[in-house]
Enzyme design. Sequence first.
Site: not given
Length: 768
Positions: A27, A30, A456
């Site tokens: 999970c 953990c 640009d």
Amino acid sequence: MTQTVPPRHSGDAESERIELTIGGMTCAACAQRIEKKLNKLDGVTASVNYAIEKAWVTSEKLDDRDHLVDQLISTVQKAGYTADVPPESYDEESGTVGARDLRGLRNRLIISGVLTTPVVLWAMVPATQFDYWTWFSLILSVPVVIWAGWPFHRAAAVSARHGTATMDTLISVGTLAALGWSLYALFFGHAGDPSMRHSFTLFDEPYWMAGHSMGSANVYFEVATAVTTFLLLGRYFEKRSKASAGEALRSLVNMGAKDVAVLKDEGEVRIPVNELAVGDEFVIRPGEKIATDAVVVSGESAVDMSMLTGESVPMEVAQGGSVVGATINTSGRLVVRATRVGADTQLAQMAKLVEAAQSGKAEVQRLADRVSGVFVPIVLLLTLITLGGWLTFGAPAEDAFTAAVAVLIIACPCALGLATPTALLVGTGRGAQQGILISGPEVLEASTAIDAVVLDKTGTVTTGAMQLTSMLSARHWGGEYEDAELLRLAASLESASEHPVARAITNAARESFGSRSGSLPQPENFRNHAGTGVSGEVGGHSVLVGRRRLMGAAGVELPSEVDQLVTEAETHGSTAVFVAIDGVFSGVLTVSDTVKDTSAEAVEQLRKLGMEPLLLTGDNAGAAHRVADQVGIEHVVAEALPEDKVATIKDIQAQGRTVAMIGDGVNDAAALAQAELGIAMGTGTDVAIAAADITVIRGDLRSAADAVRLSRRTLRTIRENLFWAFVYNTAAIPLAAAGLLNPMLAGAAMVLSSLSVVGNSLRLRRFR
């Protein structure tokens, strides 16, 4: 696997990045525990991703890397998990989920399902109940709860040893409690009576509504077994779904060629692609994959780039052109020379960028981590409060126990832990398939607030394939050099530059001199003057090529006669480039560029996304306004040096606006870093790409709009997942605490919530 991570937006010292494969996580809690343990080590910064079961660790560069890896693995193992350094490349059983773990989980699920089915049937259908059915239920339930549910119990025990709790704690305590109560009712209550029968409904009325209870005659074998089976089923499909979510990255890594026909003295020799070296020449026949990044030595063909860029139209290549590894040669025979191999290829860099993005955490994920860190202890407290509350108000122990177990099971925050990483995994992987590389989850959050976009010009809005349109040497005013010599010296100096103007001059010289193009002398003491030009020495001459500003800074006087020429060139959208040799003005070159066919459409798409465009270029005002008019941009800033570009973005930000910058050149790098969202065209320079948040592999400006759309859609998916995960838990816990939710139904609902989160994330695979 170690890689150097270039610092972004700062001048941080170079750091070492170590990747570990983590096993045993069940999970998000953990992952959070491992992350905390690793971050306690001196000089270590760690990020752990539960969805793809990996940890990324950065530290100051250490001489003894092996010692650091051993220390990291030991730390993870002490926390109760496994860790290892992953292989250098993916194979059929590597990637997000190990095939062996998946097979083991599947075996547990099958056996659990077979044993659980009769237990649930007897409990839910009173007509199937027979003498001693509760004892047969016990015999079938114990292997399910103890053996099949062992992964949950083991993870809960590991957490308990470290003084923490995870959702496995909730599952383990809930199923063992259901089994324990059933054993009590069987041995010390009336549930063991041979003739015992009881009815079953998913929504039994609790004691406080019905005014009665079945007391110690009730057993919960069906709850203990069904919840275990449901959760194993959910975990199995969760792992399968996570494997599917990570398929984009694995397919990206595996799409390269396996072998290559290298040209040797004795002819063609076929070798594995990992033995290919820079400088090797190899043959690519029609239909073959190109083994690595290379430059065409001879031949002409069309190359299918769709697997890297999503672009369906093949790209024509000829002598001197570049090809990218993993693309497909569709027609003619090519002989190419390898320029980059292994981890340096564009394909490998794409994979690294995608995986690095998946290793990070957005702010929404950090919020979810903080919530999950305290959620489980709160749930355990709520369980005790539920149990104590029911008993305090005189409810039978059975009803109090039922409500408490339902709270434990319904509250497991699986969906919360999967909400962000699965969406990020799918979104970034899908982006890579479409030629969009997202550098990290924070980019997703930045994309939602963008209301101004700075573009640009050269190479971004225009093709960047500039051409030399005119040349006039100072010989016309009594100068020393003829046109041919002027071009030769200017092109020799510009051959060391990556700028589109430089390429135009160099290409013109090579076309002019034909087979003698190799006679262009190599420049010495080359220096790039950002935004103004270049300087160096060619054949014993000091050469200066660039804008009027560079000439003025070097003290070069320009004759008044050139002003009319320059004005006329700029009126037609061309750019004038001055040449000085040995400190004396020696001529002027004019180059021009063309607007990309798709740029006007791309600008309109960006505007529809709520982004007001501005054209920012170092080119002259005439050329800039001509391009702006063609693509529908109203605001233009021309003749801007790199520092001017940064200043322009800062000015826009000072107005309270959030800025995206799209560029491709070295002189755009600082501006890309300054903007909240930097988007680099993949056809540009490595410096620009390194400074950007998003890289679009295609040179098509529409891809930038696609990148913003994908970022926003991924973030929206994350927020949807988190919303429903939070709503699910907050709405279901009170129902369970009130005794309105059967524990078995709670287990099924919890599984469905996790699968719905993963399913919602997988919808991103359909992004176009």
